[in-house]
Enzyme design. Structure first.
Site, PDB file in Angstrom:
ATOM      1  CE  LYS A 112      63.970  34.880  37.181  1.00 43.93           C
ATOM      2  NZ  LYS A 112      64.774  33.693  36.926  1.00 43.93           N
ATOM      3  CE  LYS A 194      59.710  35.976  30.803  1.00 42.22           C
ATOM      4  NZ  LYS A 194      60.989  35.421  31.013  1.00 42.22           N
ATOM      5  CE  LYS A 197      56.936  28.132  37.854  1.00 48.57           C
ATOM      6  NZ  LYS A 197      57.086  29.108  38.924  1.00 48.57           N
TER       7      LYS A 197
HETATM    8  P1  TYM Z   1      63.640  29.163  31.158  1.00 54.07           P
HETATM    9  O1  TYM Z   1      63.624  27.887  31.939  1.00 54.07           O
HETATM   10  O2  TYM Z   1      63.061  30.376  31.788  1.00 54.07           O
HETATM   11  O3  TYM Z   1      62.925  28.946  29.774  1.00 54.07           O
HETATM   12  C1  TYM Z   1      63.242  27.870  28.895  1.00 54.07           C
HETATM   13  C2  TYM Z   1      63.162  28.342  27.453  1.00 54.07           C
HETATM   14  O4  TYM Z   1      61.850  28.829  27.159  1.00 54.07           O
HETATM   15  C3  TYM Z   1      61.936  30.131  26.578  1.00 54.07           C
HETATM   16  N1  TYM Z   1      60.749  30.923  26.968  1.00 54.07           N
HETATM   17  C4  TYM Z   1      59.922  31.522  26.101  1.00 54.07           C
HETATM   18  N2  TYM Z   1      59.921  31.580  24.750  1.00 54.07           N
HETATM   19  C5  TYM Z   1      58.911  32.277  24.156  1.00 54.07           C
HETATM   20  N3  TYM Z   1      57.931  32.906  24.846  1.00 54.07           N
HETATM   21  C6  TYM Z   1      57.897  32.879  26.195  1.00 54.07           C
HETATM   22  N4  TYM Z   1      56.908  33.483  26.856  1.00 54.07           N
HETATM   23  C7  TYM Z   1      58.920  32.159  26.886  1.00 54.07           C
HETATM   24  N5  TYM Z   1      59.188  31.924  28.202  1.00 54.07           N
HETATM   25  C8  TYM Z   1      60.309  31.166  28.228  1.00 54.07           C
HETATM   26  C9  TYM Z   1      63.220  30.715  27.164  1.00 54.07           C
HETATM   27  O5  TYM Z   1      63.714  31.769  26.374  1.00 54.07           O
HETATM   28  C10 TYM Z   1      64.130  29.512  27.170  1.00 54.07           C
HETATM   29  O6  TYM Z   1      64.746  29.326  25.906  1.00 54.07           O
HETATM   30  N6  TYM Z   1      68.364  30.697  31.764  1.00 54.07           N
HETATM   31  C11 TYM Z   1      67.512  29.848  30.980  1.00 54.07           C
HETATM   32  C12 TYM Z   1      67.928  28.379  31.037  1.00 54.07           C
HETATM   33  C13 TYM Z   1      69.355  28.126  30.699  1.00 54.07           C
HETATM   34  C14 TYM Z   1      69.921  28.116  29.402  1.00 54.07           C
HETATM   35  C15 TYM Z   1      71.295  27.777  29.603  1.00 54.07           C
HETATM   36  C16 TYM Z   1      69.412  28.344  28.125  1.00 54.07           C
HETATM   37  C17 TYM Z   1      70.333  27.815  31.587  1.00 54.07           C
HETATM   38  N7  TYM Z   1      71.499  27.612  30.935  1.00 54.07           N
HETATM   39  C18 TYM Z   1      72.162  27.698  28.522  1.00 54.07           C
HETATM   40  C19 TYM Z   1      70.295  28.258  27.037  1.00 54.07           C
HETATM   41  C20 TYM Z   1      71.651  27.932  27.265  1.00 54.07           C
HETATM   42  C21 TYM Z   1      66.085  29.923  31.535  1.00 54.07           C
HETATM   43  O7  TYM Z   1      65.887  30.262  32.656  1.00 54.07           O
HETATM   44  O8  TYM Z   1      65.131  29.482  30.664  1.00 54.07           O
END
Ligand code: TYM
Length: 328
Positions: A112, A194, A197
């Site tokens: 990022k 992966k 968006k």
């Molecule tokens: P975020 O909002 O980017 O994504 C939410 C969840 O979706 C999963 N994910 C995917 N899984 C499979 N294939 C993909 N292409 C894919 N893209 C996204 C992510 O792994 C995630 O589980 N930092 C985290 C949010 C967060 C969080 C937490 C998660 C904040 N605090 C505490 C667990 C525990 C995030 O940005 O996820």
């Protein structure tokens, strides 16, 4: 004692099939086995440039989509991170325990940050995983269902937990990741990355119109250059993963047999993926629209979720303040 799970998702625009298969679908199943807390992490979403006028709508939209996808607010606690101020408080305390070097090594930070001018990379982007550790630790979660891209952040959380327990006494459990078979769904237009968006043509939003889904899947990349003999290309592998996730087993079986015989026609595979996905996502799309027509109810539900989460968070903070010598 019933074990507790915690997970979060950012309100950063429409959520996609990667989020759904990698995390949310798993949440909807685990909520029946564990005490479950799910968080819409708006404080994480502001670590990159964003429009404050759009954020509240994104939060409401995400709440509607999560419930439409199967999160049951009667069973699980669903809330918005910024409504529980203990998240930011614990985050600061943990920031003081976390070496900068560890944060600089995080892959997501490096990716990022590389997209921005060095001078404009916010410190929040660097400290993002500490806030994530705070989210998990506030609820003393044992299990964290996430996609593969969050595993490194979870490792860091475990390091912070160990350090806290060593310095201030045994307080937090070491949270374990819980990943699904679809922990890394790839982008349709670039199956080496992966699904996200930020890749044009790469992601299918959960609430996408059928015609758009057909178009996106038809344009999916199948061959991305030379492939070692006998190995499925990443694009075709990804289409099979999507087919397995949405279609009936006999349909998957038929295409696997075609592939093994060397008779697979990509266009047919793509059509099958698109139609199965459209059918699988239709109930979510419809339910989301119904829920969005009752915004007041959604707001009330999130308020109630925050009240519930805050009771646990306040309890943990009392203990943390005392252990860290912040209580007179
Ligand atoms: P975020 O909002 O980017 O994504 C939410 C969840 O979706 C999963 N994910 C995917 N899984 C499979 N294939 C993909 N292409 C894919 N893209 C996204 C992510 O792994 C995630 O589980 N930092 C985290 C949010 C967060 C969080 C937490 C998660 C904040 N605090 C505490 C667990 C525990 C995030 O940005 O996820």
């Amino acid at each position: 004692m019933a074990r507790r799970i915690f997970s979060g998702i950012q309100p950063s625009g429409s959520i996609h099939v990667g989020n759904y298969l990698g995390a949310i679908k798993n949440w909807t199943q685990l909520q029946y086995e564990y005490e479950s807390i799910f968080c819409i992490v708006d404080l994480h979403a502001i670590t990159v440039p964003y429009d404050p006028r759009e954020l509240p709508e994104r939060v409401i939209d995400l709440a509607a989509t999560l419930i439409a996808a199967g999160i049951d607010p009667e069973r699980a606690t669903l809330f918005v991170q910024s409504m529980v101020p203990e998240h930011t408080e614990l985050s600061w305390l943990l920031t003081c325990l976390t070496p900068v070097g560890m944060l600089e090594r995080m892959t997501q930070y490096k990716e990022k940050a590389a997209r921005q001018q060095r001078e404009s990379v916010g410190a929040g982007l660097l400290c993002y995983p500490v806030l994530m550790a705070a989210d998990i630790m506030l609820y003393k979660a044992d299990l964290v269902p996430v996609g593969e891209d969050q595993i490194q952040h979870l490792e860091l959380t475990r390091e912070i937990v160990r350090k806290f327990n060593r310095l201030f006494g045994e307080t937090f459990p070491e949270p374990q990741p819980h990943v699904t078979q679809a922990a890394r769904v790839k982008a349709l237009s670039d199956p080496t990355s992966k699904m996200s968006k930020s890749i044009p043509g790469g992601a299918v939003a959960l609430a996408e119109e059928p015609e758009v889904i057909r178009k996106l899947v038809r344009r999916a990349v199948t061959d991305a250059g030379p492939q070692p003999a006998g190995e499925m290309s990443p694009g075709v592998k990804n289409l099979f993963l999507l087919l397995e996730s949405f279609a009936a087993p006999d349909v998957v079986q038929k295409f696997k047999e075609d592939y093994d015989r060397g008779e697979l026609r990509y266009v047919e595979l793509k059509d099958a993926v698109a139609e199965a996905m459209i059918a699988g996502l239709a109930p979510i799309r419809e339910r989301r629209a119904e829920l969005l027509a009752r915004r007041e109810q959604l707001r009330e539900l999130l308020n109630e979720g925050a009240r519930c989460a805050r009771r646990i968070a306040q309890e943990t903070m009392r203990e943390v303040r005392e252990r860290m010598g912040l209580q007179l």
